[in-house]
Write a protein that holds these residues in place. Structure first.
Motif: not given
Length: 154
Positions: A6-19, A42-49
């Protein structure tokens, strides 16, 4: 799904948000690139569920809301903390976002909305405040907070 995955998936997203500024431009971009119906959503929703079902997400409860901070701000998360809440037809405690807040809204039951918004992303700019409200059903909401900053109103 594990917390590490889950952390890895979030990190992929936050890399696009940084700055990037937390503003309407980011809100529009997130909903266009990673909004409801997208693979990221869908990946994040599935991971959260999965995390809720397995007990490592939303493992606390108070005032009718299940919640939990799964990750504190960290370099690999580009300075964001990660919280997930499980809410059904309820308003949470009023708070402000000194550095802004990015919310992923994931309806689970009914036509759930978060602060009047359907499935997708909501970006709250620095200095904004609200009483987070889920209406018309049940939803999971993932919060990304720059530097983990949130100030609850007394």
């Amino acid at each position: 799904m594990s917390p590490t995955e889950f952390r890895s998936r979030i990190a992929q997203l936050t890399a696009q948000l940084a700055g990037r500024p937390l503003d309407t431009t980011l809100d529009t971009w997130l909903n266009a690139e990673h909004g409801a119906g997208s693979p990221t959503y869908q990946q994040l929703k599935d991971a959260c569920q999965a995390g809720v079902a397995e007990g490592w997400l939303c493992n606390r409860e108070g005032g009718g809301i299940r919640y939990g901070r799964i990750f504190k701000p960290a370099d690999d998360l580009h300075g964001f903390s990660v919280d997930v809440v499980d809410m059904q037809d309820i308003a949470g405690p009023h708070h402000t976002h000194p550095n802004g807040e990015i919310d992923l809204i994931m309806p689970l039951e009914g036509e759930a909305q978060f602060d009047g918004r359907p499935a997708g992303w909501l970006v709250c700019p620095p200095g904004s405040a609200h009483r987070p409200t889920v209406s018309n059903g049940r939803a999971l909401v993932l919060y990304l907070l720059p530097e983990g900053r949130i100030d609850f109103t007394r």
